[in-house]
Motif scaffolding. Structure first.
Motif, PDB file in Angstrom:
ATOM      1  N   UNK A   1      -2.320 -25.125  23.110  1.00  0.00           N
ATOM      2  CA  UNK A   1      -1.370 -24.003  23.132  1.00  0.00           C
ATOM      3  C   UNK A   1      -0.341 -24.290  24.217  1.00  0.00           C
ATOM      4  N   UNK A   2       0.772 -23.554  24.181  1.00  0.00           N
ATOM      5  CA  UNK A   2       1.818 -23.734  25.186  1.00  0.00           C
ATOM      6  C   UNK A   2       2.347 -22.379  25.616  1.00  0.00           C
TER       7      UNK A   2
ATOM      8  N   UNK B   1       7.255 -26.100  30.902  1.00  0.00           N
ATOM      9  CA  UNK B   1       6.276 -25.310  30.158  1.00  0.00           C
ATOM     10  C   UNK B   1       4.888 -25.904  30.376  1.00  0.00           C
ATOM     11  N   UNK B   2       3.876 -25.067  30.289  1.00  0.00           N
ATOM     12  CA  UNK B   2       2.490 -25.526  30.389  1.00  0.00           C
ATOM     13  C   UNK B   2       1.925 -25.724  28.995  1.00  0.00           C
ATOM     14  N   UNK B   3       1.258 -26.853  28.786  1.00  0.00           N
ATOM     15  CA  UNK B   3       0.572 -27.128  27.525  1.00  0.00           C
ATOM     16  C   UNK B   3      -0.906 -27.227  27.862  1.00  0.00           C
ATOM     17  N   UNK B   4      -1.698 -26.396  27.188  1.00  0.00           N
ATOM     18  CA  UNK B   4      -3.119 -26.244  27.495  1.00  0.00           C
ATOM     19  C   UNK B   4      -3.979 -26.939  26.445  1.00  0.00           C
ATOM     20  N   UNK B   5      -5.024 -27.637  26.893  1.00  0.00           N
ATOM     21  CA  UNK B   5      -5.974 -28.328  26.018  1.00  0.00           C
ATOM     22  C   UNK B   5      -7.373 -27.799  26.309  1.00  0.00           C
ATOM     23  N   UNK B   6      -8.075 -27.384  25.258  1.00  0.00           N
ATOM     24  CA  UNK B   6      -9.428 -26.861  25.420  1.00  0.00           C
ATOM     25  C   UNK B   6     -10.313 -27.344  24.278  1.00  0.00           C
ATOM     26  N   UNK B   7     -11.610 -27.378  24.502  1.00  0.00           N
ATOM     27  CA  UNK B   7     -12.573 -27.739  23.462  1.00  0.00           C
ATOM     28  C   UNK B   7     -12.956 -26.524  22.623  1.00  0.00           C
ATOM     29  N   UNK B   8     -12.526 -25.332  23.041  1.00  0.00           N
ATOM     30  CA  UNK B   8     -12.825 -24.116  22.285  1.00  0.00           C
ATOM     31  C   UNK B   8     -11.552 -23.301  22.110  1.00  0.00           C
ATOM     32  N   UNK B   9     -11.573 -22.398  21.152  1.00  0.00           N
ATOM     33  CA  UNK B   9     -10.406 -21.550  20.882  1.00  0.00           C
ATOM     34  C   UNK B   9     -10.037 -20.761  22.138  1.00  0.00           C
ATOM     35  N   UNK B  10      -8.763 -20.417  22.244  1.00  0.00           N
ATOM     36  CA  UNK B  10      -8.264 -19.723  23.425  1.00  0.00           C
ATOM     37  C   UNK B  10      -7.897 -20.705  24.517  1.00  0.00           C
TER      38      UNK B  10
ATOM     39  N   UNK C   1       6.619 -31.504  21.697  1.00  0.00           N
ATOM     40  CA  UNK C   1       7.761 -30.890  22.365  1.00  0.00           C
ATOM     41  C   UNK C   1       7.607 -29.382  22.342  1.00  0.00           C
ATOM     42  N   UNK C   2       8.043 -28.749  23.427  1.00  0.00           N
ATOM     43  CA  UNK C   2       8.066 -27.289  23.500  1.00  0.00           C
ATOM     44  C   UNK C   2       9.524 -26.858  23.531  1.00  0.00           C
ATOM     45  N   UNK C   3       9.883 -25.969  22.614  1.00  0.00           N
ATOM     46  CA  UNK C   3      11.256 -25.476  22.509  1.00  0.00           C
ATOM     47  C   UNK C   3      11.269 -23.946  22.489  1.00  0.00           C
ATOM     48  N   UNK C   4      12.472 -23.388  22.635  1.00  0.00           N
ATOM     49  CA  UNK C   4      12.664 -21.938  22.472  1.00  0.00           C
ATOM     50  C   UNK C   4      12.847 -21.657  20.985  1.00  0.00           C
TER      51      UNK C   4
ATOM     52  N   UNK D   1       6.522 -16.055  25.421  1.00  0.00           N
ATOM     53  CA  UNK D   1       5.143 -15.785  25.020  1.00  0.00           C
ATOM     54  C   UNK D   1       4.356 -17.083  24.889  1.00  0.00           C
ATOM     55  N   UNK D   2       3.074 -17.026  25.226  1.00  0.00           N
ATOM     56  CA  UNK D   2       2.184 -18.159  25.008  1.00  0.00           C
ATOM     57  C   UNK D   2       1.898 -18.255  23.514  1.00  0.00           C
ATOM     58  N   UNK D   3       1.924 -19.454  22.996  1.00  0.00           N
ATOM     59  CA  UNK D   3       1.707 -19.684  21.565  1.00  0.00           C
ATOM     60  C   UNK D   3       0.255 -19.430  21.178  1.00  0.00           C
ATOM     61  N   UNK D   4       0.026 -19.357  19.886  1.00  0.00           N
ATOM     62  CA  UNK D   4      -1.340 -19.376  19.385  1.00  0.00           C
ATOM     63  C   UNK D   4      -1.819 -20.819  19.419  1.00  0.00           C
ATOM     64  N   UNK D   5      -3.131 -21.000  19.354  1.00  0.00           N
ATOM     65  CA  UNK D   5      -3.703 -22.341  19.370  1.00  0.00           C
ATOM     66  C   UNK D   5      -3.348 -23.118  18.116  1.00  0.00           C
ATOM     67  N   UNK D   6      -3.209 -24.427  18.298  1.00  0.00           N
ATOM     68  CA  UNK D   6      -3.179 -25.371  17.187  1.00  0.00           C
ATOM     69  C   UNK D   6      -4.441 -26.218  17.335  1.00  0.00           C
ATOM     70  N   UNK D   7      -5.197 -26.356  16.269  1.00  0.00           N
ATOM     71  CA  UNK D   7      -6.404 -27.162  16.293  1.00  0.00           C
ATOM     72  C   UNK D   7      -6.049 -28.560  15.805  1.00  0.00           C
ATOM     73  N   UNK D   8      -6.389 -29.570  16.618  1.00  0.00           N
ATOM     74  CA  UNK D   8      -6.115 -30.957  16.251  1.00  0.00           C
ATOM     75  C   UNK D   8      -7.400 -31.765  16.357  1.00  0.00           C
ATOM     76  N   UNK D   9      -7.487 -32.827  15.580  1.00  0.00           N
ATOM     77  CA  UNK D   9      -8.620 -33.731  15.655  1.00  0.00           C
ATOM     78  C   UNK D   9      -8.111 -35.101  16.079  1.00  0.00           C
TER      79      UNK D   9
END
Length: 167
Positions: free
Chosen positions: A124-125, A86-95, A73-76, A131-139
């Motif tokens: 990230x979201x 809100x946009x939630x971004x998924x990447x294989x690398x940081x950023x 969930x994305x909240x204020x 503001x765009x959040x910092x990355x969260x790393x998940x496995x």
């Protein structure tokens, strides 16, 4: 995918597409082949090493594992209200927000779901006015990963009126 080196899905020389029943056929030259299966909705299979001589080779079968869902969930940050759209971004690398592999949008309740392959993901979201959040790393290891939430801060800055400034 067929390759003459390990890592067939990444180094494919030739490929075949399955039919409606999941069957495939591909003519290849004699030699040792690494064969793997990849699909956008399933995890990529491990390589199978296949020695091809002068006769047809059969029975090279694969069982695929469905991608696992990542939810959250994305909240204020200011009041905990959900952020719709809100946009939630998924990447294989940081950023993640700079180079996403996938982007999903939150629903009216601020919730999102994205099915991804196993491995490490940076998530990230961000949203308009926040503001765009910092990355969260998940496995991800074949099971759903829930509760990946983001509390976004407002990017509106309070600028005092000139009459409130002390010089």
């Amino acid at each position: 995918s067929f390759s003459d080196v390990a890592g067939a899905s990444a180094h494919a020389i030739v490929s075949a597409t399955t039919d409606a029943s999941g069957n495939y056929t591909k003519g290849v030259t004699t030699g040792t082949w690494y064969v793997a299966v990849a699909s956008s909705t399933y995890n990529t299979s491990a390589d199978q090493v296949v020695a091809v001589a002068t006769a047809n080779v059969t029975g090279i079968n694969f069982t695929l594992v469905t991608n696992a869902n990542v939810t959250g969930t994305v909240t204020r940050a200011s009041d905990g209200t959900p952020v719709s759209g809100a946009s939630v971004y998924f990447s294989r690398s940081a950023g993640a927000s700079a180079s996403p592999v996938f982007t999903v949008t939150t629903n009216a309740s601020g919730n999102y779901t994205k099915a991804v392959q196993d491995g490490v993901w940076y998530v990230a979201a961000g949203a308009t006015g926040l503001y765009t959040s910092t990355d969260k790393s998940i496995t991800v290891n074949g099971v759903a990963v829930g509760g990946i939430g983001f509390a976004l801060k407002s990017d509106v800055r309070n600028i005092p009126q000139t009459t409130d400034l002390l010089f």
